[in-house]
Write an enzyme that holds these catalytic residues in place. Structure first.
Site, PDB file in Angstrom:
ATOM      1  N   ASP A 166     -13.476  38.341 -18.504  1.00  0.00           N
ATOM      2  CA  ASP A 166     -12.905  38.946 -17.311  1.00  0.00           C
ATOM      3  C   ASP A 166     -11.656  39.721 -17.736  1.00  0.00           C
ATOM      4  O   ASP A 166     -11.137  39.534 -18.852  1.00  0.00           O
ATOM      5  CB  ASP A 166     -12.550  37.841 -16.314  1.00  0.00           C
ATOM      6  CG  ASP A 166     -12.111  38.379 -14.964  1.00  0.00           C
ATOM      7  OD1 ASP A 166     -12.306  39.576 -14.702  1.00  0.00           O
ATOM      8  OD2 ASP A 166     -11.565  37.591 -14.176  1.00  0.00           O
ATOM      9  N   PHE A 167     -11.166  40.582 -16.866  1.00  0.00           N
ATOM     10  CA  PHE A 167      -9.991  41.388 -17.195  1.00  0.00           C
ATOM     11  C   PHE A 167      -8.721  40.812 -16.566  1.00  0.00           C
ATOM     12  O   PHE A 167      -7.863  40.281 -17.259  1.00  0.00           O
ATOM     13  CB  PHE A 167     -10.207  42.835 -16.744  1.00  0.00           C
ATOM     14  CG  PHE A 167      -9.019  43.729 -16.975  1.00  0.00           C
ATOM     15  CD1 PHE A 167      -8.589  43.997 -18.268  1.00  0.00           C
ATOM     16  CD2 PHE A 167      -8.329  44.287 -15.918  1.00  0.00           C
ATOM     17  CE1 PHE A 167      -7.476  44.808 -18.502  1.00  0.00           C
ATOM     18  CE2 PHE A 167      -7.219  45.106 -16.133  1.00  0.00           C
ATOM     19  CZ  PHE A 167      -6.802  45.365 -17.421  1.00  0.00           C
ATOM     20  N   ASP A 168      -8.621  40.877 -15.242  1.00  0.00           N
ATOM     21  CA  ASP A 168      -7.413  40.401 -14.553  1.00  0.00           C
ATOM     22  C   ASP A 168      -7.280  38.891 -14.684  1.00  0.00           C
ATOM     23  O   ASP A 168      -8.229  38.139 -14.440  1.00  0.00           O
ATOM     24  CB  ASP A 168      -7.479  40.781 -13.070  1.00  0.00           C
ATOM     25  CG  ASP A 168      -7.451  42.280 -12.861  1.00  0.00           C
ATOM     26  OD1 ASP A 168      -6.380  42.884 -13.027  1.00  0.00           O
ATOM     27  OD2 ASP A 168      -8.515  42.855 -12.552  1.00  0.00           O
ATOM     28  N   ASP A 223     -10.906  33.372 -15.352  1.00  0.00           N
ATOM     29  CA  ASP A 223      -9.858  32.604 -14.669  1.00  0.00           C
ATOM     30  C   ASP A 223     -10.137  32.369 -13.197  1.00  0.00           C
ATOM     31  O   ASP A 223      -9.506  31.526 -12.572  1.00  0.00           O
ATOM     32  CB  ASP A 223      -8.520  33.341 -14.786  1.00  0.00           C
ATOM     33  CG  ASP A 223      -8.440  34.545 -13.845  1.00  0.00           C
ATOM     34  OD1 ASP A 223      -9.359  35.409 -13.899  1.00  0.00           O
ATOM     35  OD2 ASP A 223      -7.488  34.629 -13.050  1.00  0.00           O
TER      36      ASP A 223
END
Length: 270
Positions: free
Chosen positions: A34-36, A220
Site C-alpha cells: 500500500d502507499f499511504d 496499514d
C-alpha cells in the site's frame, strides 16, 4: 560506506525475509505495498502525501532486480494517476489503483502505461448517483470532501470533528446500502464503488500473471486486510501500525516499513 538500519527489526520479520529470499522457484517474489500509511506517512492533505526517502530508495533497489527474481507493485485505493504522481515510482513498478479497478506499469521513460478501463452504462449511472449523494453529504460538513475516481467516489472525513465524521460516515454507508454498489470503510474514508474490486483480488491477479513463487505485502488499513487474507502459507503479510490484523508480523511505523523493504532488497540482491 553505508549506514546501518535506522530502525531495528524484530527477529520474526528478519527470519521471514531470509526464508523468502532463499526460495528457489520458477518465478519471482512479488513485493507489493500500500502507499499511504506504509510508504508515506498519513497526512491531513492527501495531495501532500509523499514516500519517505528510505521507502523511495528501497523501491528503486527492488525495481532494479531482474524480473525473474522480484517484481514490485504499489496497490492503493488512490486512483492510478494520483498514485503515480505522488509516489514517483521507478521504472518497472506495477501500479494498482482504485483497489484493483485500475492497472498500469511505469515505463523506462517514467511514463505510466495504463490498461484500458471503461464502465458499463448502468455502472456509469450508479457512479453519478454515488457522486451526487456523497457531495450532498459532504457539502454542509466542515472538513469533509469527496474524491472522484473512475469507478468510485470516496468521502474523506479526516479533517472533520469526531461527531461530524461519525454522522457523515453513517450517511455514506446508508447511501451505499440504497444503491447497487460496493461500500468499503477505511481510515477516515468511505469508498463506494460501482465495480467490485479489492486489494485481495488484485494480489491474486498479480500472483497468477507473474507466476510469483511468493508474495510479500505491506499494508496499514482495513482494506489491506483483504490482501493479507489471500496470502499463502509461504507468503509474508506485514501490518504497519496498530489495529487488528491477520498479517503474520507487525511493524510500527513507515520508517520500519522502509527498513523492511531495504532488508528485503539486500537479501534478494544476493
Amino acid at each position: 560506506m553505508t549506514e546501518g538500519p535506522a530502525v531495528p527489526l524484530d527477529r520474526p520479520v528478519l527470519d521471514a525475509i531470509a526464508a523468502l529470499a532463499a526460495l528457489d522457484g520458477e518465478g519471482p517474489v512479488l513485493v507489493a505495498s500500500d502507499f499511504d500509511g506504509v510508504l508515506a506517512p498519513l497526512v491531513d492533505d492527501p495531495s501532500a502525501s509523499r514516500p519517505t526517502p528510505g521507502a523511495s530508495a528501497a523501491l528503486t533497489r527492488l525495481a532494479a532486480l531482474p524480473p525473474g527474481r522480484a517484481r514490485t507493485a504499489l496497490v492503493s485505493g488512490r486512483n492510478l494517476a494520483a498514485l503515480a504522481e505522488l509516489s514517483s515510482p521507478p521504472a518497472g513498478v506495477l501500479l494498482v489503483g482504485s483497489h484493483g479497478a485500475e492497472r498500469g506499469a511505469v515505463l523506462g521513460s517514467g511514463a505510466v502505461e495504463t490498461l484500458p478501463f471503461a464502465l458499463e452504462p448502468d455502472q456509469a449511472d450508479a457512479l453519478r448517483a454515488v457522486s451526487d449523494g456523497l457531495e450532498a453529504i459532504a457539502g454542509p460538513v466542515d472538513g469533509a470532501w469527496v474524491e472522484h475516481k473512475p469507478s468510485a467516489a470516496v468521502l474523506h472525513t479526516r479533517r472533520c470533528s469526531p461527531e461530524d465524521a461519525r454522522r457523515s460516515v453513517e450517511a455514506a454507508v446508508e447511501l451505499g446500502a440504497s444503491l447497487p454498489v460496493h461500500t468499503m470503510q477505511g481510515k477516515d474514508v468511505v469508498e463506494i464503488a460501482v465495480v467490485e474490486t479489492s486489494k485481495g483480488q488484485a494480489i491474486d491477479a498479480l500472483r497468477a500473471e507473474l507466476g510469483a513463487v511468493a508474495v510479500v505485502y505491506l499494508g496499514d488499513d482495513v482494506t489491506d486486510e483483504r490482501a493479507f487474507a489471500v496470502l499463502h502459507e509461504g507468503d509474508l503479510g506485514i501490518k504497519v501500525g496498530p489495529g487488528e490484523t491477520v498479517a503474520r508480523v507487525r511493524v510500527s511505523t513507515t520508517d520500519d516499513a522502509a527498513e523492511v523493504l531495504a532488508v528485503l532488497a539486500e537479501h534478494l540482491e544476493r
